[in-house]
Design a protein around this motif. Sequence first.
Motif, PDB file in Angstrom:
ATOM      1  N   PRO A 147      57.450   7.416  33.791  1.00 30.11           N
ATOM      2  CA  PRO A 147      58.779   6.780  33.763  1.00 30.11           C
ATOM      3  C   PRO A 147      58.847   5.470  34.530  1.00 30.11           C
ATOM      4  N   ARG A 148      58.144   5.384  35.644  1.00 28.89           N
ATOM      5  CA  ARG A 148      58.205   4.144  36.418  1.00 28.89           C
ATOM      6  C   ARG A 148      57.580   2.995  35.627  1.00 28.89           C
ATOM      7  N   GLN A 149      56.475   3.272  34.999  1.00 26.36           N
ATOM      8  CA  GLN A 149      55.796   2.255  34.199  1.00 26.36           C
ATOM      9  C   GLN A 149      56.636   1.839  32.989  1.00 26.36           C
ATOM     10  N   ILE A 150      57.190   2.821  32.295  1.00 24.46           N
ATOM     11  CA  ILE A 150      57.922   2.541  31.057  1.00 24.46           C
ATOM     12  C   ILE A 150      59.218   1.798  31.335  1.00 24.46           C
ATOM     13  N   ASP A 174      38.314  11.545  40.320  1.00 22.22           N
ATOM     14  CA  ASP A 174      37.298  11.589  39.255  1.00 22.22           C
ATOM     15  C   ASP A 174      37.909  11.692  37.862  1.00 22.22           C
ATOM     16  N   GLY A 175      39.107  11.127  37.677  1.00 22.53           N
ATOM     17  CA  GLY A 175      39.711  11.130  36.350  1.00 22.53           C
ATOM     18  C   GLY A 175      40.171  12.489  35.859  1.00 22.53           C
ATOM     19  N   TRP A 176      40.390  13.430  36.788  1.00 23.92           N
ATOM     20  CA  TRP A 176      40.808  14.787  36.409  1.00 23.92           C
ATOM     21  C   TRP A 176      42.117  14.726  35.628  1.00 23.92           C
ATOM     22  N   GLN A 177      42.174  15.450  34.524  1.00 19.95           N
ATOM     23  CA  GLN A 177      43.351  15.432  33.659  1.00 19.95           C
ATOM     24  C   GLN A 177      44.030  16.799  33.626  1.00 19.95           C
ATOM     25  N   LEU A 178      45.362  16.775  33.723  1.00 18.31           N
ATOM     26  CA  LEU A 178      46.150  17.999  33.672  1.00 18.31           C
ATOM     27  C   LEU A 178      46.107  18.645  32.294  1.00 18.31           C
ATOM     28  N   GLY A 179      46.125  17.818  31.253  1.00 21.05           N
ATOM     29  CA  GLY A 179      46.252  18.355  29.896  1.00 21.05           C
ATOM     30  C   GLY A 179      47.708  18.632  29.593  1.00 21.05           C
ATOM     31  N   PRO A 180      48.025  19.758  28.941  1.00 23.07           N
ATOM     32  CA  PRO A 180      49.426  20.060  28.644  1.00 23.07           C
ATOM     33  C   PRO A 180      50.284  20.096  29.904  1.00 23.07           C
ATOM     34  N   THR A 225      51.122  11.444  35.766  1.00 25.85           N
ATOM     35  CA  THR A 225      51.466  10.040  35.570  1.00 25.85           C
ATOM     36  C   THR A 225      50.276   9.274  35.000  1.00 25.85           C
ATOM     37  N   ALA A 226      50.518   8.009  34.667  1.00 19.81           N
ATOM     38  CA  ALA A 226      49.467   7.193  34.060  1.00 19.81           C
ATOM     39  C   ALA A 226      48.273   7.011  34.984  1.00 19.81           C
ATOM     40  N   ASP A 227      48.509   7.003  36.307  1.00 19.07           N
ATOM     41  CA  ASP A 227      47.399   6.803  37.238  1.00 19.07           C
ATOM     42  C   ASP A 227      46.747   8.113  37.681  1.00 19.07           C
ATOM     43  N   GLY A 228      47.193   9.241  37.104  1.00 22.57           N
ATOM     44  CA  GLY A 228      46.558  10.521  37.387  1.00 22.57           C
ATOM     45  C   GLY A 228      47.231  11.369  38.438  1.00 22.57           C
ATOM     46  N   ALA A 229      48.321  10.889  39.041  1.00 26.02           N
ATOM     47  CA  ALA A 229      49.060  11.705  40.005  1.00 26.02           C
ATOM     48  C   ALA A 229      49.808  12.823  39.285  1.00 26.02           C
ATOM     49  N   LEU A 230      50.080  13.899  40.003  1.00 25.30           N
ATOM     50  CA  LEU A 230      50.846  15.017  39.460  1.00 25.30           C
ATOM     51  C   LEU A 230      52.262  14.974  40.008  1.00 25.30           C
ATOM     52  N   THR A 231      53.240  15.090  39.117  1.00 27.09           N
ATOM     53  CA  THR A 231      54.642  15.170  39.511  1.00 27.09           C
ATOM     54  C   THR A 231      55.049  16.633  39.510  1.00 27.09           C
ATOM     55  N   LEU A 232      55.667  17.069  40.623  1.00 31.25           N
ATOM     56  CA  LEU A 232      56.010  18.475  40.839  1.00 31.25           C
ATOM     57  C   LEU A 232      57.499  18.588  41.117  1.00 31.25           C
ATOM     58  N   GLY A 233      58.122  19.620  40.616  1.00 30.12           N
ATOM     59  CA  GLY A 233      59.537  19.854  40.899  1.00 30.12           C
ATOM     60  C   GLY A 233      60.028  21.000  40.032  1.00 30.12           C
ATOM     61  N   ASP A 234      61.317  21.235  39.991  1.00 29.64           N
ATOM     62  CA  ASP A 234      62.367  20.574  40.728  1.00 29.64           C
ATOM     63  C   ASP A 234      63.456  21.587  41.043  1.00 29.64           C
ATOM     64  N   SER A 235      64.537  21.108  41.631  1.00 23.92           N
ATOM     65  CA  SER A 235      65.675  21.945  42.019  1.00 23.92           C
ATOM     66  C   SER A 235      66.934  21.357  41.424  1.00 23.92           C
ATOM     67  N   HIS A 236      68.056  22.092  41.559  1.00 20.55           N
ATOM     68  CA  HIS A 236      69.311  21.618  40.967  1.00 20.55           C
ATOM     69  C   HIS A 236      70.474  22.034  41.863  1.00 20.55           C
TER      70      HIS A 236
END
Length: 381
Positions: free
Chosen positions: A149-152, A230-236, A282-293
């Motif tokens: 989202p930040r990139q887009i 090392d370019g690790w990918q989450l996949g789905p 994310t595009a750079d390989g970071a993982l986004t974790l969450g969330d609450s409401h």
Amino acid sequence: MSPPRVDVAIVGAGILGLAHAYAAAKAGRSVVVLEKSPRASGASVRNFGMVWPMGQPAGPMLELALRSRELWLEILGLAKLPCRETGSLHLTYRADEAAVAREFAELGPPLGYRCGWLQPQQVLERSHAVQPDGLAGALWSATELTIDPRQIIQSLPAFLEDQYKVKFVFATAVTAIEHPFLYTGSGRWQAETVIVCSGDDFETLYPQHFAASGLTRCKLQMMRTPPQPDGWQLGPSLAAGLTLRFYPAFQVCKTLAALSRRIAEETPEYDRWGIHALVSQTADGALTLGDSHEYGLTVDIFNKEEIDDLILRYTRRFLRAPNLVVAERWYGVYARHPEKPLVVMQPEDGVRIVASPGGSGMTLSFGVAEQSIRELGFIHA
């Protein structure tokens, strides 16, 4: 001097505003987007980047989400911006979770969902990011997309300016509208049609209409890891049992009541904070974790460590990744109606307010925008 004139003026450069700009410009209209901040910094950059049709209820909302997905692929292809057609896995580790996922795997395809049940070994073949211990299986869906989202949000304005001549005016708040004029601190604009996509700002423009709308705010807490090595990918993109009780799509399942009851009895803290755990990359390989409401017009500006701890504890039950150190923490706020999936208001002739995709802004915005522009008579079915 007379003010600059355009066919369509859009207030807000979040994803909903950008989607309306694209739809209007595609229809051949001249467009300006006025954004109060130097760059969009609200809910549109504080989310998972998931285009998630799987969460929408069957019928018009699912159809809108799938159309929005098509438009996402269209604009990202034209703009040469990255997108991952990852799909999603709803992982199950308890019998009641598996019961809901299996039931939905049977009910979903006739309702329009591209989904199916996977046995544990099939899940592990599809994703190396899944914790195998106790895995009962997963609901697989092919429709989910992941974007950064930040990139887009940062990149789309330049594309719309270059290819569609959309004018962007940042760091300029629209303080009043008296159609056909929009007033800012630096002058006026004149527009045949004004579309207000101001997120959770209920106080600046047409406050009486927002106050009467029933809209409230939802605060969510989120985290992000460093880029994985090392370019690790989450996949789905990943979800688990808590999510099955959260999205309205699963309310068609008769087995859902037992799951929701067990979660409420065993772990009421997850219900208290509206927690369900999702993971995207994310595009750079970071993982986004969450969330609450947390719901209410007044938003607590301080995050609660208890909520982050609960999210991380639950996420580690189903996610295995090289680095789960938290590099960033933040909260987002979006507009939400307790009953309506979308709020559209016409406070005066020529002005349309579009608000509250209710946490599904990334999923629905392009479909909502196309629908808006069609209803305004700019495009035809």
